[in-house]
Motif scaffolding. Structure first.
Motif, PDB file in Angstrom:
ATOM      1  N   GLY A   1       2.169 -12.595   4.540  1.00  0.00           N
ATOM      2  CA  GLY A   1       3.464 -12.195   5.067  1.00  0.00           C
ATOM      3  C   GLY A   1       3.541 -10.675   5.052  1.00  0.00           C
ATOM      4  O   GLY A   1       2.680  -9.985   5.616  1.00  0.00           O
ATOM      5  N   ARG A   2       4.563 -10.120   4.416  1.00  0.00           N
ATOM      6  CA  ARG A   2       4.706  -8.664   4.340  1.00  0.00           C
ATOM      7  C   ARG A   2       4.132  -8.090   3.047  1.00  0.00           C
ATOM      8  O   ARG A   2       4.247  -6.895   2.791  1.00  0.00           O
ATOM      9  CB  ARG A   2       6.185  -8.293   4.455  1.00  0.00           C
ATOM     10  CG  ARG A   2       6.802  -8.629   5.805  1.00  0.00           C
ATOM     11  CD  ARG A   2       8.237  -8.136   5.856  1.00  0.00           C
ATOM     12  NE  ARG A   2       8.841  -8.387   7.176  1.00  0.00           N
ATOM     13  CZ  ARG A   2      10.071  -8.008   7.503  1.00  0.00           C
ATOM     14  NH1 ARG A   2      10.839  -7.393   6.594  1.00  0.00           N
ATOM     15  NH2 ARG A   2      10.545  -8.260   8.712  1.00  0.00           N
ATOM     16  N   ARG A   3       3.554  -8.947   2.215  1.00  0.00           N
ATOM     17  CA  ARG A   3       3.065  -8.507   0.911  1.00  0.00           C
ATOM     18  C   ARG A   3       1.552  -8.395   0.896  1.00  0.00           C
ATOM     19  O   ARG A   3       0.845  -9.140   1.588  1.00  0.00           O
ATOM     20  CB  ARG A   3       3.504  -9.497  -0.187  1.00  0.00           C
ATOM     21  CG  ARG A   3       5.019  -9.524  -0.388  1.00  0.00           C
ATOM     22  CD  ARG A   3       5.441 -10.717  -1.241  1.00  0.00           C
ATOM     23  NE  ARG A   3       4.696 -10.790  -2.503  1.00  0.00           N
ATOM     24  CZ  ARG A   3       5.004 -10.092  -3.594  1.00  0.00           C
ATOM     25  NH1 ARG A   3       6.050  -9.273  -3.566  1.00  0.00           N
ATOM     26  NH2 ARG A   3       4.301 -10.230  -4.693  1.00  0.00           N
ATOM     27  N   THR A   4       1.055  -7.464   0.125  1.00  0.00           N
ATOM     28  CA  THR A   4      -0.380  -7.325  -0.122  1.00  0.00           C
ATOM     29  C   THR A   4      -0.650  -7.880  -1.517  1.00  0.00           C
ATOM     30  O   THR A   4      -0.111  -7.360  -2.507  1.00  0.00           O
ATOM     31  CB  THR A   4      -0.821  -5.854  -0.059  1.00  0.00           C
ATOM     32  OG1 THR A   4      -0.536  -5.347   1.256  1.00  0.00           O
ATOM     33  CG2 THR A   4      -2.293  -5.720  -0.359  1.00  0.00           C
TER      34      THR A   4
ATOM     35  N   TYR B   1       0.833  -1.204   0.000  1.00  0.00           N
ATOM     36  CA  TYR B   1       0.000   0.000   0.000  1.00  0.00           C
ATOM     37  C   TYR B   1       0.867   1.254   0.000  1.00  0.00           C
ATOM     38  O   TYR B   1       0.583   2.221  -0.710  1.00  0.00           O
ATOM     39  CB  TYR B   1      -0.919   0.000   1.220  1.00  0.00           C
ATOM     40  CG  TYR B   1      -2.237  -0.708   0.989  1.00  0.00           C
ATOM     41  CD1 TYR B   1      -3.305  -0.044   0.389  1.00  0.00           C
ATOM     42  CD2 TYR B   1      -2.413  -2.033   1.399  1.00  0.00           C
ATOM     43  CE1 TYR B   1      -4.514  -0.693   0.191  1.00  0.00           C
ATOM     44  CE2 TYR B   1      -3.624  -2.685   1.199  1.00  0.00           C
ATOM     45  CZ  TYR B   1      -4.677  -2.012   0.579  1.00  0.00           C
ATOM     46  OH  TYR B   1      -5.878  -2.650   0.379  1.00  0.00           O
ATOM     47  N   ARG B   2       1.914   1.233   0.804  1.00  0.00           N
ATOM     48  CA  ARG B   2       2.754   2.429   0.925  1.00  0.00           C
ATOM     49  C   ARG B   2       3.442   2.762  -0.405  1.00  0.00           C
ATOM     50  O   ARG B   2       3.391   3.893  -0.879  1.00  0.00           O
ATOM     51  CB  ARG B   2       3.791   2.214   2.026  1.00  0.00           C
ATOM     52  CG  ARG B   2       4.727   3.431   2.229  1.00  0.00           C
ATOM     53  CD  ARG B   2       5.790   3.139   3.285  1.00  0.00           C
ATOM     54  NE  ARG B   2       6.615   2.017   2.916  1.00  0.00           N
ATOM     55  CZ  ARG B   2       7.634   2.075   2.041  1.00  0.00           C
ATOM     56  NH1 ARG B   2       7.927   3.239   1.446  1.00  0.00           N
ATOM     57  NH2 ARG B   2       8.357   1.003   1.777  1.00  0.00           N
ATOM     58  N   GLN B   3       4.092   1.742  -1.010  1.00  0.00           N
ATOM     59  CA  GLN B   3       4.805   1.990  -2.262  1.00  0.00           C
ATOM     60  C   GLN B   3       3.854   2.338  -3.404  1.00  0.00           C
ATOM     61  O   GLN B   3       4.140   3.207  -4.219  1.00  0.00           O
ATOM     62  CB  GLN B   3       5.641   0.758  -2.628  1.00  0.00           C
ATOM     63  CG  GLN B   3       6.794   0.474  -1.656  1.00  0.00           C
ATOM     64  CD  GLN B   3       7.601  -0.753  -2.054  1.00  0.00           C
ATOM     65  OE1 GLN B   3       7.578  -1.174  -3.207  1.00  0.00           O
ATOM     66  NE2 GLN B   3       8.307  -1.330  -1.088  1.00  0.00           N
ATOM     67  N   ALA B   4       2.721   1.655  -3.463  1.00  0.00           N
ATOM     68  CA  ALA B   4       1.764   1.933  -4.534  1.00  0.00           C
ATOM     69  C   ALA B   4       1.201   3.337  -4.398  1.00  0.00           C
ATOM     70  O   ALA B   4       1.033   4.059  -5.388  1.00  0.00           O
ATOM     71  CB  ALA B   4       0.636   0.900  -4.501  1.00  0.00           C
ATOM     72  N   ALA B   5       0.896   3.753  -3.152  1.00  0.00           N
ATOM     73  CA  ALA B   5       0.359   5.098  -2.917  1.00  0.00           C
ATOM     74  C   ALA B   5       1.369   6.154  -3.328  1.00  0.00           C
ATOM     75  O   ALA B   5       1.015   7.153  -3.971  1.00  0.00           O
ATOM     76  CB  ALA B   5      -0.022   5.254  -1.447  1.00  0.00           C
ATOM     77  N   GLU B   6       2.646   5.957  -3.003  1.00  0.00           N
ATOM     78  CA  GLU B   6       3.679   6.914  -3.385  1.00  0.00           C
ATOM     79  C   GLU B   6       3.810   6.995  -4.911  1.00  0.00           C
ATOM     80  O   GLU B   6       3.953   8.077  -5.474  1.00  0.00           O
ATOM     81  CB  GLU B   6       5.017   6.500  -2.769  1.00  0.00           C
ATOM     82  CG  GLU B   6       5.086   6.689  -1.261  1.00  0.00           C
ATOM     83  CD  GLU B   6       6.404   6.225  -0.681  1.00  0.00           C
ATOM     84  OE1 GLU B   6       7.229   5.681  -1.478  1.00  0.00           O
ATOM     85  OE2 GLU B   6       6.625   6.387   0.544  1.00  0.00           O
ATOM     86  N   ALA B   7       3.762   5.835  -5.578  1.00  0.00           N
ATOM     87  CA  ALA B   7       3.895   5.820  -7.037  1.00  0.00           C
ATOM     88  C   ALA B   7       2.721   6.524  -7.712  1.00  0.00           C
ATOM     89  O   ALA B   7       2.885   7.150  -8.770  1.00  0.00           O
ATOM     90  CB  ALA B   7       4.003   4.381  -7.538  1.00  0.00           C
ATOM     91  N   LEU B   8       1.558   6.448  -7.082  1.00  0.00           N
ATOM     92  CA  LEU B   8       0.358   7.074  -7.644  1.00  0.00           C
ATOM     93  C   LEU B   8       0.190   8.522  -7.207  1.00  0.00           C
ATOM     94  O   LEU B   8      -0.701   9.215  -7.716  1.00  0.00           O
ATOM     95  CB  LEU B   8      -0.885   6.272  -7.232  1.00  0.00           C
ATOM     96  CG  LEU B   8      -1.004   4.870  -7.840  1.00  0.00           C
ATOM     97  CD1 LEU B   8      -2.065   4.059  -7.092  1.00  0.00           C
ATOM     98  CD2 LEU B   8      -1.347   4.956  -9.327  1.00  0.00           C
ATOM     99  N   GLY B   9       1.017   8.950  -6.275  1.00  0.00           N
ATOM    100  CA  GLY B   9       0.871  10.303  -5.755  1.00  0.00           C
ATOM    101  C   GLY B   9      -0.309  10.444  -4.815  1.00  0.00           C
ATOM    102  O   GLY B   9      -0.933  11.515  -4.738  1.00  0.00           O
TER     103      GLY B   9
END
Length: 330
Positions: free
Chosen positions: A53-56, A19-27
Motif C-alpha cells: 500500500g503506502r507503507r514500506t 523512505y521520506r520520513q526516515a530520511a528526514e529523521a536521519l538527516g
C-alpha cells in the motif's frame, strides 16, 4: 557485515515505514537512504524491503536483519554507557557484594565517604557470603566484593587486604555470665551456655580452637546438655536472639555498638580474646581481567580509610563510630 550507521538506517525505515520520513529523521536525502538499502540487498542477495500500500515494510529477510540490527544497536549503546561510567565517577553505578560479618562494621563508613566525595554515583549493595565470593565476581554478578578473607586466592581475582578486630563475646546485661561481674572467663567457660556466631572462614576460627576441640567432650557431660552452638549469617537475627534468649554471641563488637554503649548488652571479659593483640584478615576482591573502573578505585580507597578508622579504636573498636541522632552532641 553491516555498519552501525546502516543498521540505524534500516531500523528507522522499519519504525517509520516511509523512505521520506526516515530520511528526514536521519538527516539524509531520500536517495542516500535508498542507496543504503540497495547496498545491503546486494550484499545479502535478497530483497529486504517492499511496498505494501503506502507503507514500506521489511520482507521476511528484512525482519531477520532488522531484529539483529536492534540487538546490535542495544549492545553498542550499553557498551558506550559502560565506557562512559568507567571514565567518570561523577555519575554511574557500582555493584558491591558484601559479607555481613565484615560489612556491618566497615561498609557504611566507606559508602558515606564515597558518596560525599561523589554524590552523583549510585552504589548497589548485594549480600554475598565469603563462600559465594568467587562465583559472584567471576559471573559478573557484582563488580567488587568486601568481606572476611579466607586466604585462598583465585588466580583471576585481585585483592586488597585489611586487618579486622577480633570478635568479642556479647550477651544481655542480665545474662548469668554478665552477672559474674568483672570476673575473667575462658572460652571453655562459655560451653555451659548457648553460644551463637557468624559463618566465617577458617582464619577466623583460630581464637576459638580450644572451644572447638573441647566442646564435644564437655557437651557429653550431663550438666552441659543444654549447650549448643548456632551459626547465622544474618546480623539482625543474632541481635534478636541476644535480646530474646539467654545466649552469648561471638561477633564483631560493632554489631552491638548502640546497645553496648547504652548498657543493654555487655562485653564479657574473655582471657583468650583480651590477650590477643592480633587482627583477623579481611579483604576487598575484584576481577583482575582489566584495570578497575575509577568508581571501584574510589570505593577501594574509602574502604581502606574505613578499616584504618576501625582499627584505630584499639580494644574498644565500637567507640562512637555509629552515633544515633539522639546521642549526637548539638
Amino acid at each position: 557485515m553491516a555498519s552501525e550507521s546502516q543498521l540505524r538506517h534500516i531500523v528507522m525505515l522499519t519504525d517509520l515505514a516511509s523512505y521520506r520520513q526516515a530520511a528526514e529523521a536521519l538527516g539524509l536525502t531520500h536517495s542516500a537512504l535508498s542507496q543504503t538499502v540497495s547496498r545491503l540487498e546486494a550484499r545479502y542477495g535478497v530483497k529486504l524491503f517492499e511496498r505494501v500500500g503506502r507503507r514500506t515494510v521489511p520482507t521476511a529477510y528484512g525482519e531477520v536483519l532488522v531484529a539483529a540490527a536492534r540487538r546490535s544497536l542495544d549492545a553498542m549503546a550499553a557498551a558506550n554507557h559502560e565506557i562512559e561510567l568507567m571514565q567518570s565517577v561523577e555519575s554511574g553505578r557500582l555493584e558491591i557484594g558484601s559479607d555481613p560479618a565484615i560489612s556491618q562494621a566497615v561498609l557504611g563508613t566507606a559508602l558515606a565517604m564515597a558518596s560525599k566525595a561523589h554524590p552523583g554515583f549510585t552504589f548497589v549493595v548485594k549480600t554475598v557470603s565469603w563462600r559465594d565470593r568467587n562465583r559472584a565476581l567471576l559471573n559478573h554478578d557484582v563488580d567488587i566484593w568486601l568481606g572476611p578473607d579466607e586466604q585462598n586466592d583465585h588466580p583471576d581475582l585481585a585483592f586488597d587486604r585489611h586487618p579486622f578486630p577480633y570478635p568479642v563475646a556479647l550477651c544481655r546485661a542480665d545474662h548469668p555470665a554478665a552477672l559474674l561481674g568483672a570476673q575473667t572467663l575462658s572460652l571453655l567457660d562459655l560451653t555451659q551456655y548457648r553460644v551463637i556466631g557468624m559463618d566465617l572462614p577458617k582464619p577466623f576460627h583460630v581464637p576459638f580452637e580450644p572451644l572447638a576441640k573441647n566442646l564435644p567432650k564437655i557437651q557429653a557431660q550431663p550438666k552441659s546438655e543444654g549447650a549448643q552452638f548456632v551459626i547465622a549469617q544474618d546480623p539482625h537475627l543474632i541481635l534478636s536472639l541476644l535480646f530474646m534468649e539467654e545466649v552469648i554471641a561471638l561477633v564483631p563488637a560493632t554489631l552491638g555498638s548502640y546497645f553496648i554503649r547504652d548498657g543493654e548488652l555487655t562485653v564479657l571479659p574473655i582471657k583468650e580474646l583480651e590477650a590477643s593483640r592480633k587482627r583477623l584478615p579481611a579483604c576487598v576482591a575484584w576481577r583482575q581481567e582489566r584495570s578497575p573502573a575509577p568508581a571501584a578505585e574510589v570505593f577501594r580507597k574509602t574502604v581502606s580509610e574505613a578499616f584504618k578508622e576501625l582499627n584505630a579504636g584499639g580494644r574498644d573498636p565500637w567507640g562512637d563510630r555509629f552515633p544515633r541522632p539522639s546521642r549526637r552532641k548539638s
